[in-house]
Scaffold this active site. Structure first.
Site, PDB file in Angstrom:
ATOM      1  N   SER A 232      20.825  -4.181  -0.470  1.00  0.00           N
ATOM      2  CA  SER A 232      20.708  -2.902  -1.175  1.00  0.00           C
ATOM      3  C   SER A 232      19.348  -2.691  -1.823  1.00  0.00           C
ATOM      4  O   SER A 232      19.051  -1.612  -2.293  1.00  0.00           O
ATOM      5  CB  SER A 232      21.788  -2.801  -2.246  1.00  0.00           C
ATOM      6  OG  SER A 232      21.557  -3.761  -3.247  1.00  0.00           O
ATOM      7  N   HIS A 260      27.612  -3.066   0.877  1.00  0.00           N
ATOM      8  CA  HIS A 260      26.885  -1.868   1.311  1.00  0.00           C
ATOM      9  C   HIS A 260      27.009  -1.603   2.809  1.00  0.00           C
ATOM     10  O   HIS A 260      26.418  -0.647   3.304  1.00  0.00           O
ATOM     11  CB  HIS A 260      25.403  -1.991   0.923  1.00  0.00           C
ATOM     12  CG  HIS A 260      25.209  -2.067  -0.549  1.00  0.00           C
ATOM     13  ND1 HIS A 260      25.106  -0.961  -1.353  1.00  0.00           N
ATOM     14  CD2 HIS A 260      25.173  -3.135  -1.386  1.00  0.00           C
ATOM     15  CE1 HIS A 260      24.993  -1.330  -2.619  1.00  0.00           C
ATOM     16  NE2 HIS A 260      25.029  -2.655  -2.666  1.00  0.00           N
ATOM     17  N   LYS A 292      32.220   1.330  -3.495  1.00  0.00           N
ATOM     18  CA  LYS A 292      31.175   2.079  -2.783  1.00  0.00           C
ATOM     19  C   LYS A 292      31.860   3.033  -1.795  1.00  0.00           C
ATOM     20  O   LYS A 292      32.467   3.994  -2.227  1.00  0.00           O
ATOM     21  CB  LYS A 292      30.194   1.088  -2.192  1.00  0.00           C
ATOM     22  CG  LYS A 292      29.568   0.298  -3.362  1.00  0.00           C
ATOM     23  CD  LYS A 292      28.616  -0.755  -3.022  1.00  0.00           C
ATOM     24  CE  LYS A 292      27.911  -1.269  -4.259  1.00  0.00           C
ATOM     25  NZ  LYS A 292      28.723  -2.103  -5.148  1.00  0.00           N
TER      26      LYS A 292
HETATM   27  N1  PMP Z   1      27.801  -7.421  -3.937  1.00  0.00           N
HETATM   28  C1  PMP Z   1      26.740  -6.629  -3.700  1.00  0.00           C
HETATM   29  C2  PMP Z   1      25.881  -6.937  -2.526  1.00  0.00           C
HETATM   30  C3  PMP Z   1      26.462  -5.545  -4.536  1.00  0.00           C
HETATM   31  O1  PMP Z   1      25.408  -4.773  -4.296  1.00  0.00           O
HETATM   32  C4  PMP Z   1      27.308  -5.296  -5.638  1.00  0.00           C
HETATM   33  C5  PMP Z   1      27.078  -4.152  -6.606  1.00  0.00           C
HETATM   34  N2  PMP Z   1      26.162  -3.224  -6.306  1.00  0.00           N
HETATM   35  C6  PMP Z   1      28.386  -6.153  -5.852  1.00  0.00           C
HETATM   36  C7  PMP Z   1      28.613  -7.202  -4.990  1.00  0.00           C
HETATM   37  C8  PMP Z   1      29.316  -5.930  -7.037  1.00  0.00           C
HETATM   38  O2  PMP Z   1      30.175  -4.892  -6.740  1.00  0.00           O
HETATM   39  P1  PMP Z   1      30.823  -3.958  -7.868  1.00  0.00           P
HETATM   40  O3  PMP Z   1      29.725  -3.061  -8.379  1.00  0.00           O
HETATM   41  O4  PMP Z   1      31.847  -3.198  -7.116  1.00  0.00           O
HETATM   42  O5  PMP Z   1      31.353  -4.851  -8.922  1.00  0.00           O
END
Ligand code: PMP
Length: 442
Positions: A232, A260, A292
């Site tokens: 990301s 993602h 997401k």
């Molecule tokens: N894994 C990745 C690769 C993420 O980018 C994120 C959050 N952006 C998470 C886990 C954590 O997910 P959440 O925001 O749903 O707690």
């Protein structure tokens, strides 16, 4: 040489201080605007404001003042945020969330959430093992298991906590966890919690991983390789088939974090394995988030029955934490069904993302290694420029988040664009044109 978290915080604070001195021309310290108490004060050990972490926060604030930029963080959105959003009564084009397929505001998804709310109320109110389940929680897990072609699945209340508790519970001293250098914080935290040895390999470099495991595999009992389906920060992806070869060669487990990539990669949004044409069974642990594409909040693990049995009975973040709220489970289940019923959304997302990437490149903008799947960074060259560009775009009605040092190296500071299927082609062209003007200094 490994540094402790405290040492790393102190380094980051010192580096920020140096930056602040550079931008403000100050030679002594930043203490003029907001004094930072020193750890030498008598009661320093029981004050929060002497902690290195607080000093880091204070320095960030001071950098904002020195840059004379308004903080782009914690903005209040007044309605549903998707391709557009309302902030302080104004409508903005929005590139700052992960509502990739627009399902978080989809009428059918909201309807299903409403129905669950009516039936089950707002909370599961206790751990599922102790207080029991709601049908919709298992329905979501079974639907995710079918989607990932695995035996079973378990959901937890946070994506971040899923990686922490699952990695932390499965591995321990005597094991090795190797992760991509750009792996998400939750993977790193899980590895630290586990007590296993933790090493990283250069971003997306399966050959470096292979070489590393050739050297050290023999020293450990179990080995976990942790990668992401789509990164990301840069919007690039790993060569899954190669990583599978490496994990097979070295008798390791492979975890793929699909936060993602679910709903984004592959012709029908089944993620990295669909794009890479790799069978689901080649990966041991499919991890994903509900926050997401899936329009909810929480995390999941899909995999073999023994894996899910362990997690449902022994992962502390499942066992000792509340069950996923039925209203959120219903929303994510509806979103997963919408995704499968309407693969056109995935195609549209890809077209919009590719449009952004191609127009940005044609305008001479630096998009790094982005592959043009929902995440496109625009590198600005410095934190100051990233902040200034984000502010200038905001004034033009475009909301995008800057990423500063120390989250990335100073020269890799950027604006990070998250593109949704609901963005219109004209909105993307308008955004790239505004960026191109900024880059020209016009
Ligand atoms: N894994 C990745 C690769 C993420 O980018 C994120 C959050 N952006 C998470 C886990 C954590 O997910 P959440 O925001 O749903 O707690």
């Amino acid at each position: 040489m490994e540094f402790t978290a405290e040492q790393r915080q102190a380094f980051a604070a010192r580096a920020l201080q140096r930056q602040l001195e550079r931008v403000s021309g100050a030679t002594a310290s930043a203490s003029a605007s907001a004094p930072i108490p020193q750890a030498t004060e008598p009661d320093a050990r029981c004050r929060f404001d002497t902690m290195p972490k607080y000093q880091q926060v204070a320095l960030m604030r001071q950098m904002g003042q020195a840059f004379q930029v308004e903080s782009p963080f914690f903005r209040v959105h007044e309605g549903m945020a998707g391709a557009t959003t309302q902030i302080a009564g104004q409508t903005y084009l929005n590139y700052a969330n992960y509502n990739y397929l627009g399902l978080a505001s989809d009428p059918l998804v909201c309807e299903r959430a409403h129905a669950a709310l009516e039936q089950y109320g707002t909370s599961a109110s206790a751990s599922r093992m102790v207080a029991g389940e709601r049908p919709v929680q298992r329905e979501l897990e079974q639907a995710l298991a079918a989607f990932y072609e695995t035996a079973d699945c378990v959901t937890l209340v946070s994506g971040h906590a899923t990686n922490v508790t699952v990695i932390g519970a499965l591995f321990g001293p005597g094991d090795l966890i190797v992760h991509d250098a750009l792996a998400h914080n939750s993977i790193v935290q899980g590895a630290q919690l586990s007590g296993a040895r933790r090493l990283s390999f250069a971003h997306n470099d399966w050959q470096a991983l292979d070489a590393l495991l050739h050297r050290v595999r023999g020293e450990y009992q179990r080995v976990l390789i942790a990668i992401e389906g789509l990164y990301s920060m840069d919007g690039d992806l790993p060569d899954l088939a190669r990583f599978v070869e490496v994990k097979q060669r070295h008798a390791a487990f492979l975890l793929v974090d699909e936060a993602h990539s679910l709903g984004v990669l592959g012709a029908t949004g089944r993620g990295l394995r669909e794009l890479a044409q790799v069978p689901a069974s080649a990966v041991d642990i499919w991890m994903g988030t509900l926050s997401k594409t899936l329009a909810g909040c929480g995390g999941f693990i899909a995999g073999s029955q023994p894996l899910i049995d362990i997690l449902r009975h022994l992962a502390p973040g499942f066992l000792y934490s509340v069950g996923l709220a039925p209203v959120l489970a219903a929303a994510s289940l509806a979103a997963l069904e919408r995704l499968q019923a309407e693969p056109q959304r995935v195609v549209t997302l890809r077209q919009r993302s590719q449009q952004f990437l191609h127009e940005a490149r044609a305008a001479g903008l630096d998009t790094g290694t982005s592959a043009g799947y929902a995440v496109v960074p625009v590198l600005t060259g410095s934190s100051l420029k990233a902040a200034q560009w984000a502010n200038a775009l905001f004034e033009e009605g475009i909301n995008v988040q800057p990423v500063f040092y120390p989250a990335v190296e100073e020269k890799a500071a950027r604006l990070r664009f998250f593109i949704c299927a609901t963005h219109e082609p004209q909105q993307i062209s308008q955004t790239v044109a505004a960026l191109a003007r900024l880059a020209r200094g016009a």
